[in-house]
Scaffold this motif. Sequence first.
Motif, PDB file in Angstrom:
ATOM      1  N   GLU A 168     -47.543   6.827  76.499  1.00 17.19           N
ATOM      2  CA  GLU A 168     -49.249   6.588  76.366  1.00 17.19           C
ATOM      3  C   GLU A 168     -49.556   5.365  77.739  1.00 17.19           C
ATOM      4  OE1 GLU A 168     -51.761   4.357  73.166  1.00 17.19           O
ATOM      5  OE2 GLU A 168     -49.920   5.404  72.607  1.00 17.19           O
ATOM      6  N   ARG A 169     -48.888   4.383  77.426  1.00 17.60           N
ATOM      7  CA  ARG A 169     -48.921   3.629  78.727  1.00 17.60           C
ATOM      8  C   ARG A 169     -48.641   3.483  79.806  1.00 17.60           C
ATOM      9  NH1 ARG A 169     -47.956   1.319  74.265  1.00 17.60           N
ATOM     10  NH2 ARG A 169     -49.241   0.283  72.759  1.00 17.60           N
ATOM     11  N   TRP A 224     -36.561   2.289  78.653  1.00 15.13           N
ATOM     12  CA  TRP A 224     -37.404   2.700  77.164  1.00 15.13           C
ATOM     13  C   TRP A 224     -39.231   3.784  78.519  1.00 15.13           C
ATOM     14  CZ3 TRP A 224     -41.321  -2.107  76.100  1.00 15.13           C
ATOM     15  CH2 TRP A 224     -42.718  -1.662  74.839  1.00 15.13           C
ATOM     16  N   THR A 257     -40.235  -2.534  71.154  1.00  8.63           N
ATOM     17  CA  THR A 257     -41.132  -1.868  71.687  1.00  8.63           C
ATOM     18  C   THR A 257     -42.687  -2.153  71.293  1.00  8.63           C
ATOM     19  OG1 THR A 257     -41.804   0.002  70.205  1.00  8.63           O
ATOM     20  CG2 THR A 257     -39.640   0.150  72.516  1.00  8.63           C
ATOM     21  N   ASP A 282     -42.523   4.331  78.371  1.00 12.25           N
ATOM     22  CA  ASP A 282     -43.817   4.520  77.102  1.00 12.25           C
ATOM     23  C   ASP A 282     -45.345   5.032  77.982  1.00 12.25           C
ATOM     24  OD1 ASP A 282     -46.515   3.668  75.932  1.00 12.25           O
ATOM     25  OD2 ASP A 282     -45.795   1.763  76.036  1.00 12.25           O
ATOM     26  N   GLN A 291     -41.743   6.939  71.020  1.00  7.62           N
ATOM     27  CA  GLN A 291     -41.480   5.512  72.365  1.00  7.62           C
ATOM     28  C   GLN A 291     -39.823   6.583  72.663  1.00  7.62           C
ATOM     29  OE1 GLN A 291     -44.060   3.345  74.206  1.00  7.62           O
ATOM     30  NE2 GLN A 291     -44.563   3.531  72.310  1.00  7.62           N
ATOM     31  N   SER A 329     -44.854  -4.369  74.104  1.00  6.26           N
ATOM     32  CA  SER A 329     -46.358  -3.411  73.939  1.00  6.26           C
ATOM     33  C   SER A 329     -47.971  -4.732  73.684  1.00  6.26           C
ATOM     34  CB  SER A 329     -46.884  -2.363  74.018  1.00  6.26           C
ATOM     35  OG  SER A 329     -45.600  -1.227  73.707  1.00  6.26           O
TER      36      SER A 329
END
Length: 303
Positions: free
Chosen positions: A134-135, A130, A281, A132, A64, A285
């Motif tokens: 991957e998402r 932040w 995180t 993220d 992250q 998540s």
Amino acid sequence: MPLFKNIVVYRIGPEWTPPPLEQLEADLQRLAFQPCEPTQERSAGWVPPRGAEHGAMVESVAGQWILKLAVERKAVPAGAVRTELEARCKAIEAERGRKPGRKEKTELKAEIVHTFLPRAFSKRSSHILWLDLERRALVIAAGSVKAAEPVVKPLVDLMAELRHVMPLVPLSTALAPATAMADWLASKQAPAGFTIDRDLELKNPGEEKSVVRYSRHNLELDEIGQHIQEGKLPAQLALTWNDKVSFVLTDQLAIRKIDIRGVEDAPKGEDGFDADAAIATAELSGLLPDLLAALGGELLPQA
């Protein structure tokens, strides 16, 4: 202090590709925060998220990316500006036999503010961002979309400069949060994985704009259902997810007053940053997909 007390989440468009971490770091260093100049009203720039002087501008923790924007504002008291403006307008009227027009007043006001700025007190704030990857989510430490927008803009501008244009939209759900929260309260049944806690704010969106607040109160009351039948809708509701994360959900899909259980007891490194970032995180998540599902699922923007 926890990394996230309030968050607003944006979805990143599928066409975005992140720049190399080293390139992003170099440009964040180039755009490092500088305090306001004497006659400057606002200054924004990047600072090390870990808080260490001359530290990295982007931290990668468990995949992250964490960034931090600092903002400094100078505020000239409105009363002082108004008093000085009135005095100058009277002087102009006495000298020229006429009152200043609207445009002239606007120019005078700007000149007064510019004159007062060197003596104005400054106020500094900072905001965690932040990424993220991957998402494909950008999470801003802010309590509303309005508060998040000026934090998002410097990152979006930088990504455009790096030719990694970042399309963003705030999260959107099939059910409006106010509608879903009203259903949970009226049925006295929280969605799967959540419990309803003891804080609630109801608002009437009509002309009266009446507000009813419950603080540390049992919310399984028939009167709450009556308020909802009368047209009041939940603006804020306290919830807990899986006995892990307590928070307040707003009708604008902001998540406030986040309390992640066990963060204080987790083993920490030298400065605790990595452990705090990894726990926060990871838990958020997990929370976000369940919250989106409870709100009828995420509405993805059209291509």
